[in-house]
Design an enzyme around this catalytic site. Structure first.
Site, PDB file in Angstrom:
ATOM      1  CG  HIS A 115      11.549 -13.999-128.823  1.00  0.00           C
ATOM      2  ND1 HIS A 115      11.118 -15.249-128.441  1.00  0.00           N
ATOM      3  CD2 HIS A 115      11.291 -13.168-127.774  1.00  0.00           C
ATOM      4  CE1 HIS A 115      10.609 -15.179-127.218  1.00  0.00           C
ATOM      5  NE2 HIS A 115      10.715 -13.922-126.788  1.00  0.00           N
ATOM      6  CD  GLU A 116      11.793  -9.328-127.446  1.00  0.00           C
ATOM      7  OE1 GLU A 116      10.728  -8.826-127.019  1.00  0.00           O
ATOM      8  OE2 GLU A 116      12.413 -10.198-126.797  1.00  0.00           O
ATOM      9  CG  HIS A 119       6.815 -11.076-127.311  1.00  0.00           C
ATOM     10  ND1 HIS A 119       6.212 -12.201-126.800  1.00  0.00           N
ATOM     11  CD2 HIS A 119       8.105 -11.108-126.880  1.00  0.00           C
ATOM     12  CE1 HIS A 119       7.085 -12.884-126.085  1.00  0.00           C
ATOM     13  NE2 HIS A 119       8.250 -12.248-126.123  1.00  0.00           N
ATOM     14  CG  ASP A 125       8.427 -15.026-123.579  1.00  0.00           C
ATOM     15  OD1 ASP A 125       9.049 -14.991-124.652  1.00  0.00           O
ATOM     16  OD2 ASP A 125       8.453 -14.111-122.743  1.00  0.00           O
TER      17      ASP A 125
END
Length: 177
Positions: A115-116, A119, A125
């Site tokens: 997920h990070e 980014h 998000d």
């Protein structure tokens, strides 16, 4: 000028004979390599590597590689006691934190890492609450172990790195439930 006329005549002749004349297909662009430094990720180094591998197996236009001698890291990864968060400086560049708070609360570490990295790869998000959406982050159930990007998330990253669109610097923080 005479060469162009002869070439045009040959193409016309081939067309009349039903033969297609085509140029060579353009070579596909090489993947953009982003180097990451996980030396400050402490006990999460292998999880960071796993998050990078998830993206490497999901997209073709960008690859995440551990920084090696002679290269500068595009991405720096740290561990701390807060929530996971990312500070991007531009598309493919920035730093992110593997926050222990989310791990202590039961979130799946490889999902956090992927997920990070998402980014850094330009994804925001989306807070859908769906486990199938990697970028839903902490809005998905704590029990969610899906660490793979959805088809839409993959397509967005492929698109961003195909065109090298500039993405403004952002800060992303997991919100505790």
């Amino acid at each position: 000028m005479l060469v162009r006329r002869w070439a045009a005549a040959l193409v016309a002749l081939f067309a009349l004979a039903g033969v297609q004349v085509v140029g060579a297909a353009p070579a596909s662009a090489a993947a953009r390599i982003l180097y990451y430094d996980a030396s400050q990720a402490q006990e999460f180094k292998s999880v960071v590597d796993q998050g990078a591998q998830i993206w490497n197996s999901s997209v073709a236009n960008v690859k995440l590689q551990p920084v090696t001698s002679g290269h500068t890291a595009n991405i720096r990864v740290y561990a701390d006691n807060g929530w996971p968060r990312t500070y991007s400086t531009s598309l493919g560049n920035g730093r992110w934190y593997m926050g222990r708070e989310a791990v202590v609360d039961g979130y799946y570490p490889p999902r956090i890492a992927a997920h990070e990295f998402g980014h850094i790869l330009g994804l925001p998000d989306n807070r859908t609450g769906l486990c199938s959406d990697l970028m839903s982050g902490s809005s998905a159930p704590v029990a969610c172990t899906n660490a793979n990007p959805s088809a839409a998330e993959k397509a967005k990253v492929e698109s961003l790195f195909r065109s090298s669109v500039a993405v403004a610097p952002q800060m992303y923080v997991w919100a505790g439930n």
